[in-house]
Design an enzyme around this catalytic site. Structure first.
Site, short mmCIF file in Angstrom:
data_model
loop_
_atom_site.label_atom_id
_atom_site.label_comp_id
_atom_site.label_asym_id
_atom_site.label_seq_id
_atom_site.Cartn_x
_atom_site.Cartn_y
_atom_site.Cartn_z
CE LYS A 22 -1.82 1.64 4.04
NZ LYS A 22 -1.51 3.07 4.19
CG ASN A 23 2.37 2.74 3.57
OD1 ASN A 23 1.20 3.00 3.32
ND2 ASN A 23 2.84 2.63 4.79
NE ARG A 93 -1.11 11.82 7.96
CZ ARG A 93 -0.55 13.01 8.09
NH1 ARG A 93 -1.23 14.00 8.60
NH2 ARG A 93 0.70 13.21 7.73
CB CYS A 117 -4.90 11.57 12.07
SG CYS A 117 -4.35 9.89 11.87
NE ARG A 122 -0.16 9.91 10.61
CZ ARG A 122 -0.47 8.80 9.95
NH1 ARG A 122 -1.63 8.24 10.12
NH2 ARG A 122 0.36 8.28 9.09
CG ASP A 306 2.51 1.34 9.70
OD1 ASP A 306 2.06 2.17 10.51
OD2 ASP A 306 2.67 1.59 8.48
CB VAL A 328 6.65 6.66 15.04
CG1 VAL A 328 6.36 7.38 13.73
CG2 VAL A 328 7.99 5.93 14.95
NE ARG A 398 -7.29 4.04 5.56
CZ ARG A 398 -6.42 4.61 6.38
NH1 ARG A 398 -6.70 4.77 7.63
NH2 ARG A 398 -5.27 5.05 5.93
#
Ligand code: UD1
Length: 422
Positions: A22-23, A93, A117, A122, A306, A328, A398
């Site tokens: 995804k990223n 985002r 968020c 963020r 994540d 983070v 998502r």
């Protein structure tokens, strides 16, 4: 709103294929805006966030053709409108990734601020400051970033904080700038490297991606290209933890061990035997209960934020006590109270969670609050006694492609309930 119902207890075993990341797919779709010809992306995962990015490009007038589900062609030449509206940005985002490409290629952009968020504030201040340093005029008004520029010009950028999409946005903008840009304290994530390789295949001149110093020599134009999205290391990590928690074994096809370093090290510490080849990773837990591990999240090559919720679920049923520090994001423990409802023994102290493993979790109705938190709840459901129903799984859709089908393939008892079907 769909739910996932999981009956815990099955020991996972088998083989599955890891989807495209995804990223990496999201920045690649945004980067297609920089080209002056069509871009074809392969191995694009079928996810709600990808659909949102396609909708955003479509709203701008860009022609997007989806072939056989995994291959997407983007023709940026039909672009008419440089605006990313609030209704789309608020659901994702990563929409902010269109800001750099629009500005560099079309000299203007109007992108809604992402707003609040669930996992913390963020902000996007580093994206905006970096683009200003590259020569853009930027005003923030009515919740929108209004940006304008002639041709951007290269400069030295020192990022105050390591930011993944910030690094990507600036790298994309600098690719078409005049002269050389150096990004110091750049994010080193594999997805940043992959984006650099993709941009280079369009004719960009980027070196140093994967280190904290990226050098971009601007070019006047970028051409269309073909590119295959790299495998999703977070999806891979999630399935490895699922197998470890159930005492099972799994072989992942299209997984890259080199992107999973910190995650594999922690799984070994938890007692798993890990083996890997050039494009596969296998884990065998041999029926054992995992040993608790300590986790401290950090930018790559540190332990990925994540994967934090998934390891909290693992510690919840492990032998011993594990400490989980989230460094983070400021508010990324919303899964903790949900895990507690399933019988987990978790004590929160600021940005640290102390997790004392229990023999058994109990199934319960729980609520997904963000993408990775919901993955942690699904994993907990796999080992809980009785049925766990995870609500609000649009979060999981998502970022995970066919999660219930893949888990079923490994022997899990999991099904999707459409609202009202119970
Ligand atoms: C990306 C990933 C997300 C992952 C995160 C951290 C994508 C699409 N998303 O998100 O899955 O969880 O990296 O690995 O790739 N920050 C600022 N100012 C800025 C930008 C960031 O203060 O302008 C802060 C953030 O609030 C956060 C930290 O920097 O505390 C890291 O965030 P960042 O790396 O930017 O996350 P994303 O790129 O949004």
């Amino acid at each position: 709103m769909d739910q996932l119902a999981i009956t815990g207890g099955a020991r996972l075993a088998g083989e599955i294929r890891v989807s495209g990341a995804k990223n990496a797919a999201l920045p690649a779709l945004a980067a297609a805006l920089l080209a002056d010809g069509p871009v074809t992306l392969a191995n694009v995962p079928h996810l709600n966030d990808v659909t949102t990015m396609i909708a955003l490009l479509g709203r701008m007038g860009v022609t997007v053709t989806v072939h056989d589900g995994l291959r997407i062609e983007v023709d940026p030449n039909s672009l008419e409108d440089c605006r990313a509206p609030y209704e789309l940005v608020k659901t994702m985002r990563a929409s902010i990734l269109v800001l750099g490409p629009l500005l560099a290629r079309h000299g203007r952009a109007e992108v809604s601020l992402p707003g609040g968020c669930a996992i913390g504030a963020r902000p996007v201040d580093l994206h905006v400051e970096g683009l200003r340093a590259l020569g853009a005029r930027i005003e923030i008004e009515d919740g929108y970033i209004h940006a304008e520029a002639g041709r951007l010009h290269g400069c030295e950028l020192l990022l105050d904080k390591v930011t993944v999409t910030g690094t990507e946005n600036l790298m994309m903008a600098a690719a078409l700038a005049e002269g050389e840009t150096v990004i110091e304290n750049a994010a080193r994530e594999p997805e940043v490297c992959d984006l650099a390789a993709f941009l280079n295949s369009m004719g960009a001149r980027i070196s140093g991606a994967g280190s904290d110093r990226i050098v971009i020599r601007g070019v006047p134009r970028l051409q269309g290209t073909q590119y295959r999205v790299l495998p999703d290391r977070i999806e891979a990590g999630t399935f490895l933890v699922a197998a470890a928690m159930t005492g099972g074994r799994v072989r992942l096809r299209e997984a890259r061990a080199q992107d999973l370093g910190a995650i594999l090290a922690k799984l070994r510490e938890a007692g798993a035997a890990i083996d890997s080849g050039p494009d596969w990773v296998a884990l065998d837990m041999g029926g054992r209960r995992p040993q608790a591990v300590d986790i401290s999240t950090a930018p790559f090559p540190g332990f990925a934020t994540d994967m934090q919720a998934q390891f909290m679920a693992l510690d919840a049923i492990a032998r011993g006590v594990g400490t989980i520090s989230e460094n983070v994001f400021e508010n990324r423990f919303m899964h903790a109270p949900e895990l507690q409802r399933m019988g987990a023994d978790i004590r929160l102290e600021g940005h640290t969670a102390v997790v004392r493993g229990v023999e058994r979790l109990r199934g319960a109705p729980v609520m997904a609050t963000d993408l990775r938190a919901s993955a942690g709840l699904v994993l907990a459901g796999l080992v809980a006694e009785g049925e766990t129903v995870v609500d609000r799984i649009y979060h999981i859709d998502r970022g995970y492609e066919c999660i219930e089908e893949k888990l079923r393939q490994l022997g899990a008892q999991i099904r999707r309930l459409a609202r009202g079907s119970r």
